[in-house]
Design a protein around this motif. Structure first.
Motif, PDB file in Angstrom:
ATOM      1  N   ALA A  83      -5.294  -8.136   9.923  1.00 13.13           N
ATOM      2  CA  ALA A  83      -5.162  -9.134   8.861  1.00 13.13           C
ATOM      3  C   ALA A  83      -4.760  -8.360   7.614  1.00 13.13           C
ATOM      4  CB  ALA A  83      -6.464  -9.886   8.650  1.00 13.13           C
ATOM      5  N   ILE A  84      -3.506  -8.508   7.223  1.00 13.32           N
ATOM      6  CA  ILE A  84      -2.933  -7.630   6.201  1.00 13.32           C
ATOM      7  C   ILE A  84      -2.633  -8.415   4.938  1.00 13.32           C
ATOM      8  CG2 ILE A  84      -0.999  -6.102   5.653  1.00 13.32           C
ATOM      9  CD1 ILE A  84      -0.775  -5.482   8.626  1.00 13.32           C
ATOM     10  N   GLU A  85      -3.062  -7.841   3.820  1.00  8.10           N
ATOM     11  CA  GLU A  85      -2.770  -8.388   2.502  1.00  8.10           C
ATOM     12  C   GLU A  85      -1.789  -7.453   1.813  1.00  8.10           C
ATOM     13  OE1 GLU A  85      -5.486  -8.970  -1.378  1.00  8.10           O
ATOM     14  OE2 GLU A  85      -6.127 -10.171   0.351  1.00  8.10           O
ATOM     15  N   ALA A  86      -0.791  -8.023   1.136  1.00 10.46           N
ATOM     16  CA  ALA A  86       0.202  -7.197   0.453  1.00 10.46           C
ATOM     17  C   ALA A  86      -0.482  -6.285  -0.565  1.00 10.46           C
ATOM     18  CB  ALA A  86       1.243  -8.068  -0.236  1.00 10.46           C
ATOM     19  N   PRO A  87      -0.012  -5.048  -0.708  1.00 15.58           N
ATOM     20  CA  PRO A  87      -0.661  -4.109  -1.638  1.00 15.58           C
ATOM     21  C   PRO A  87      -0.529  -4.499  -3.099  1.00 15.58           C
ATOM     22  CG  PRO A  87       1.347  -3.159  -0.726  1.00 15.58           C
ATOM     23  CD  PRO A  87       1.085  -4.419   0.035  1.00 15.58           C
ATOM     24  N   SER A  88       0.453  -5.328  -3.428  1.00 10.64           N
ATOM     25  CA  SER A  88       0.614  -5.759  -4.824  1.00 10.64           C
ATOM     26  C   SER A  88       1.244  -7.135  -4.868  1.00 10.64           C
ATOM     27  CB  SER A  88       1.489  -4.761  -5.599  1.00 10.64           C
ATOM     28  OG  SER A  88       2.803  -4.745  -5.076  1.00 10.64           O
ATOM     29  N   GLY A  89       1.017  -7.839  -5.979  1.00 15.07           N
ATOM     30  CA  GLY A  89       1.651  -9.135  -6.204  1.00 15.07           C
ATOM     31  C   GLY A  89       1.086 -10.280  -5.405  1.00 15.07           C
ATOM     32  N   VAL A  90      -0.108 -10.109  -4.803  1.00 17.34           N
ATOM     33  CA  VAL A  90      -0.647 -11.155  -3.938  1.00 17.34           C
ATOM     34  C   VAL A  90      -1.060 -12.371  -4.767  1.00 17.34           C
ATOM     35  CG1 VAL A  90      -2.456 -11.757  -2.302  1.00 17.34           C
ATOM     36  CG2 VAL A  90      -1.434  -9.488  -2.243  1.00 17.34           C
ATOM     37  N   GLY A  91      -0.706 -13.543  -4.273  1.00 16.77           N
ATOM     38  CA  GLY A  91      -1.144 -14.782  -4.892  1.00 16.77           C
ATOM     39  C   GLY A  91      -1.799 -15.669  -3.856  1.00 16.77           C
ATOM     40  N   ASN A  92      -2.537 -16.665  -4.311  1.00 18.98           N
ATOM     41  CA  ASN A  92      -3.096 -17.657  -3.396  1.00 18.98           C
ATOM     42  C   ASN A  92      -1.981 -18.626  -3.019  1.00 18.98           C
ATOM     43  OD1 ASN A  92      -5.651 -16.536  -3.550  1.00 18.98           O
ATOM     44  ND2 ASN A  92      -6.312 -17.877  -5.211  1.00 18.98           N
ATOM     45  N   VAL A 111       4.246 -18.086  -3.615  1.00 26.60           N
ATOM     46  CA  VAL A 111       3.358 -17.926  -4.763  1.00 26.60           C
ATOM     47  C   VAL A 111       3.050 -16.436  -4.873  1.00 26.60           C
ATOM     48  CG1 VAL A 111       1.073 -18.393  -5.708  1.00 26.60           C
ATOM     49  CG2 VAL A 111       2.348 -20.228  -4.623  1.00 26.60           C
ATOM     50  N   GLY A 112       2.884 -15.957  -6.091  1.00 29.29           N
ATOM     51  CA  GLY A 112       2.634 -14.536  -6.283  1.00 29.29           C
ATOM     52  C   GLY A 112       3.935 -13.777  -6.461  1.00 29.29           C
ATOM     53  N   ASN A 113       3.889 -12.469  -6.241  1.00 29.49           N
ATOM     54  CA  ASN A 113       5.064 -11.616  -6.407  1.00 29.49           C
ATOM     55  C   ASN A 113       5.140 -10.589  -5.282  1.00 29.49           C
ATOM     56  OD1 ASN A 113       6.181 -12.445  -9.191  1.00 29.49           O
ATOM     57  ND2 ASN A 113       3.998 -12.123  -9.597  1.00 29.49           N
ATOM     58  N   GLU A 114       5.050 -11.089  -4.041  1.00 25.55           N
ATOM     59  CA  GLU A 114       4.991 -10.199  -2.887  1.00 25.55           C
ATOM     60  C   GLU A 114       6.366  -9.733  -2.417  1.00 25.55           C
ATOM     61  OE1 GLU A 114       2.553 -11.704   0.282  1.00 25.55           O
ATOM     62  OE2 GLU A 114       1.157 -12.655  -1.105  1.00 25.55           O
ATOM     63  N   GLY A 115       7.432 -10.482  -2.728  1.00 19.81           N
ATOM     64  CA  GLY A 115       8.761 -10.128  -2.266  1.00 19.81           C
ATOM     65  C   GLY A 115       8.898 -10.293  -0.763  1.00 19.81           C
ATOM     66  N   LEU A 116       9.668  -9.385  -0.132  1.00 18.39           N
ATOM     67  CA  LEU A 116       9.880  -9.404   1.315  1.00 18.39           C
ATOM     68  C   LEU A 116       9.001  -8.333   1.950  1.00 18.39           C
ATOM     69  CD1 LEU A 116      11.489 -10.373   3.838  1.00 18.39           C
ATOM     70  CD2 LEU A 116      13.183  -8.608   3.275  1.00 18.39           C
ATOM     71  N   LEU A 117       8.095  -8.751   2.836  1.00 15.97           N
ATOM     72  CA  LEU A 117       7.207  -7.823   3.531  1.00 15.97           C
ATOM     73  C   LEU A 117       7.780  -7.494   4.900  1.00 15.97           C
ATOM     74  CD1 LEU A 117       3.727  -9.456   2.746  1.00 15.97           C
ATOM     75  CD2 LEU A 117       4.934  -7.674   1.458  1.00 15.97           C
ATOM     76  N   VAL A 118       7.773  -6.210   5.266  1.00 19.57           N
ATOM     77  CA  VAL A 118       8.279  -5.749   6.553  1.00 19.57           C
ATOM     78  C   VAL A 118       7.117  -5.119   7.322  1.00 19.57           C
ATOM     79  CG1 VAL A 118       9.974  -4.321   7.738  1.00 19.57           C
ATOM     80  CG2 VAL A 118      10.514  -5.271   5.469  1.00 19.57           C
ATOM     81  N   PHE A 119       6.826  -5.653   8.510  1.00 16.94           N
ATOM     82  CA  PHE A 119       5.713  -5.173   9.325  1.00 16.94           C
ATOM     83  C   PHE A 119       6.251  -4.477  10.581  1.00 16.94           C
ATOM     84  CE2 PHE A 119       4.284  -8.925   7.020  1.00 16.94           C
ATOM     85  CZ  PHE A 119       3.096  -8.489   6.445  1.00 16.94           C
ATOM     86  N   ASP A 120       5.684  -3.338  10.915  1.00 17.66           N
ATOM     87  CA  ASP A 120       6.046  -2.601  12.120  1.00 17.66           C
ATOM     88  C   ASP A 120       5.088  -3.000  13.242  1.00 17.66           C
ATOM     89  OD1 ASP A 120       6.641  -0.809  14.133  1.00 17.66           O
ATOM     90  OD2 ASP A 120       6.817   0.916  12.796  1.00 17.66           O
ATOM     91  N   LEU A 121       5.655  -3.580  14.334  1.00 18.44           N
ATOM     92  CA  LEU A 121       4.850  -4.083  15.443  1.00 18.44           C
ATOM     93  C   LEU A 121       4.850  -3.136  16.641  1.00 18.44           C
ATOM     94  CD1 LEU A 121       6.171  -7.786  15.412  1.00 18.44           C
ATOM     95  CD2 LEU A 121       4.322  -6.805  14.046  1.00 18.44           C
ATOM     96  N   SER A 122       5.432  -1.955  16.491  1.00 17.26           N
ATOM     97  CA  SER A 122       5.665  -1.076  17.637  1.00 17.26           C
ATOM     98  C   SER A 122       4.378  -0.544  18.255  1.00 17.26           C
ATOM     99  CB  SER A 122       6.565   0.093  17.239  1.00 17.26           C
ATOM    100  OG  SER A 122       5.982   0.867  16.204  1.00 17.26           O
ATOM    101  N   ASP A 123       3.260  -0.542  17.500  1.00 16.84           N
ATOM    102  CA  ASP A 123       2.014  -0.005  18.038  1.00 16.84           C
ATOM    103  C   ASP A 123       1.097  -1.082  18.613  1.00 16.84           C
ATOM    104  OD1 ASP A 123       0.337   2.223  18.610  1.00 16.84           O
ATOM    105  OD2 ASP A 123      -0.961   1.665  16.926  1.00 16.84           O
ATOM    106  N   LEU A 124       1.589  -2.306  18.705  1.00 15.11           N
ATOM    107  CA  LEU A 124       0.793  -3.345  19.355  1.00 15.11           C
ATOM    108  C   LEU A 124       0.597  -2.976  20.823  1.00 15.11           C
ATOM    109  CD1 LEU A 124       2.349  -6.600  17.856  1.00 15.11           C
ATOM    110  CD2 LEU A 124      -0.005  -5.803  17.546  1.00 15.11           C
TER     111      LEU A 124
END
Length: 556
Positions: A83-92, A111-124
């Protein structure tokens, strides 16, 4: 093709109510909810997407502040991996959206200022890592789409003025993709979009749906638009069929219908049919659809208060419901925004994951049994003794009788009933209407099954005592006042015709003299001030005024 359904969840043909939740032809396999998460404005969850790798299946679901990655391979034992929360710019944020490409997931929030988040799924299935947070082009976005055929990511509803898309090339670098286009579009703000091989269908809210060619991402070409259509509202989201001939889209307004739309000619798109879910009918019918997803002949719709709704759209002119699961049993009046936000029917197992704004993740499966009774054809023709109706079925194992019915004075009357012997073989049947009406005769076939259930075929028409029979076709036959309809001449040659439009109460409008040929359809502009209802289009051959053709259209 007509398919007869056997409903098997509880009793044949009966809606099942399990633990207070209604369902039809769907089984609940698993459910997940974290009671410790933030509830903001009465909402806890938002969008969902799916991912599969190495024999495992996963759900990617948003909550108000986090992105949740869940192993749903065993729906009875759903496991949250991260369960990952953006390191900056998080909004409700009420609004989050996700898509995948390769072993990466991409997410945005409105909402907030998270921009585009990129997640690496290779270790699932061990872990998920946040590989990048890109805020150089925008910090908020309503939605994101990935054209997997070209490897381009489209962010829409971004906080850039004037309204525009932001397009990235994932092929160049999936973790830090370069921006390759930020075009403003003629339709303005884009709420959602569906892009396949650079052809983008953009939902422009109250401005309708526009289609663009994004081959040149900095200067897309406008291919067509649909701005005036039946039961129009806030054009919210859409999905394209595999054959690319039909689009299903949702207008996000209470009481508005879902539409099937012809997109074979992008310069001349039109609504084919409308349909909607009304679980609370007849007391309440103002349901609201959210997001559609097409797989094969079915469209899976996250339908807010009415949960997950599944319709057969093999014939886009006649969609019908085949299944549903009510994820939000609290609904009593379709007030506010609650229930199913998104769904994902593309997991290899066939399981369907759905996000409910209150109750979280549902994993369901379809439980539909198709009895092998397919009406392969139903045709009518004229003979000396009357009108002959022919039909063919692939077998009659479950059929008791076929009943041919004719429309007379707004109700159907019995023409002939045929008893049927069960057989595994393809069979042909016919009946003759020896008392046809002058002009247009409408017929349907009622198939009665051994268990007493029944269904109806499509409606066909045959003309009797009309030398000008079947020379014309009008489409769309369901339309709006002030819109354009098309009249197609089937016979070769050029004709001068007079066209009249007559309502059922006798109101007549002269649409004037026109020239028509078999080379291209004639475009007819309907008057703006037409009341809703059924109209007869009367086409009179000026070379032979004794010949006229009657066609029906419906004004919504």
């Amino acid at each position: 093709m007509n398919k007869r359904l056997l409903f098997v969840i509880c009793f044949s043909g009966i809606v099942s109510w399990l633990s207070g939740q209604a369902s039809l032809n769907m089984d609940l396999l698993g459910q997940w909810d974290d009671p410790t998460l933030i509830v903001f404005g009465g909402q806890k969850y938002n969008d969902i997407w799916g991912y599969a790798a190495d024999g495992k299946e996963y759900a990617i679901m948003g909550s108000i502040r986090k992105v949740h990655f869940l192993d749903v391979t065993d729906p009875g034992n759903i496991e949250e991996i991260a369960a990952i929360e953006a390191p900056s710019g998080v909004g409700n944020s009420y609004w989050r959206d996700y898509k995948t490409y390769g072993h990466y997931a991409y997410g945005v929030a409105d909402v907030g200022n998270e921009g585009l988040l990129v997640f690496d799924l290779s270790d699932l299935p061990n872990s998920v890592t946040l590989a990048n947070q890109i805020t150089s082009e925008f910090t908020r976005s309503h939605n994101v789409w990935i054209d997997t055929l070209t490897g381009r990511l489209y962010a829409c509803g971004v906080n850039i003025s004037p309204a525009r898309l932001v397009i990235y090339d994932l092929n160049a670098d999936p973790v830090n993709p370069p921006e390759i286009g930020m075009p403003p579009l003629p339709g303005g703000y884009v709420h959602d979009l569906h892009v396949r091989n650079n052809i983008g269908f953009c939902n422009h809210g109250n401005n309708g749906m526009y289609v663009y060619d994004f081959t040149n991402p900095d200067n897309p070409a406008l291919l067509g638009s649909l701005t005036n259509y039946i039961d129009a509202g806030y054009n919210h989201s859409c999905w394209l069929t595999d054959d690319e001939n039909t689009m299903v889209f949702c207008d996000e307004n209470f009481g508005k219908t879902v539409k099937t739309c012809s997109v074979e000619d992008l310069s001349d798109m039109f609504v084919i049919d409308t349909f909607r879910s009304t679980l609370l009918a007849p007391d309440h019918i103002n349901s609201i659809a959210h997001n559609p997803f097409i797989l094969g002949d079915y469209v899976y719709i996250a339908y807010y208060h009415d949960g997950l709704q599944v319709y057969d759209i093999a014939d886009p002119a006649s969609p019908f419901k085949v299944a549903f699961y009510d994820t939000y049993p609290d609904n009593t009046s379709y007030s506010g925004f609650n229930g199913a936000w998104g769904t994902y029917p593309y997991l290899p197992s066939g399981n369907i994951i759905t996000s409910d704004m209150t109750y979280g993740l549902y994993v369901t499966s379809l439980n539909i049994t198709f009895l092998p009774v397919d009406i392969l054809s139903f045709l009518g023709s004229k003979e000396k003794s009357g009108i002959r109706l022919d039909w063919q079925v692939d077998n009659t194992k479950a059929v008791k009788t076929f009943e041919v019915q004719k429309l007379i004075d707004e109700s159907f009357a019995k023409v002939e009933v045929l008893d049927v012997q069960p057989s595994d073989e393809k069979q042909d049947f016919y009946a003759i209407d020896r008392n046809p009406l002058d002009g247009l005769n409408y017929y349907r076939l009622r198939t009665v099954f051994n268990d007493g259930d029944y269904n109806y075929s499509k409606l066909i028409s045959v003309r009797w005592n009309d030398a000008d029979a079947d020379q014309y076709k009008v489409y769309p036959s369901l339309t709006l006042a002030g819109s354009t309809i098309h009249l197609e001449q089937k016979a070769r040659g050029v004709k001068a015709i007079d066209i009249y439009l007559t309502s059922m109460n006798g109101q007549m409008v002269n649409l004037g003299q026109q020239i028509i040929s078999d080379r291209e359809p004639l475009r007819i502009e309907l008057p703006q001030k037409l009341s809703s209802g059924v109209y007869v289009l009367n086409i009179v051959d000026r070379g032979n005024p004794g010949l006229s053709t009657l066609l029906n259209i419906t004004i919504h």
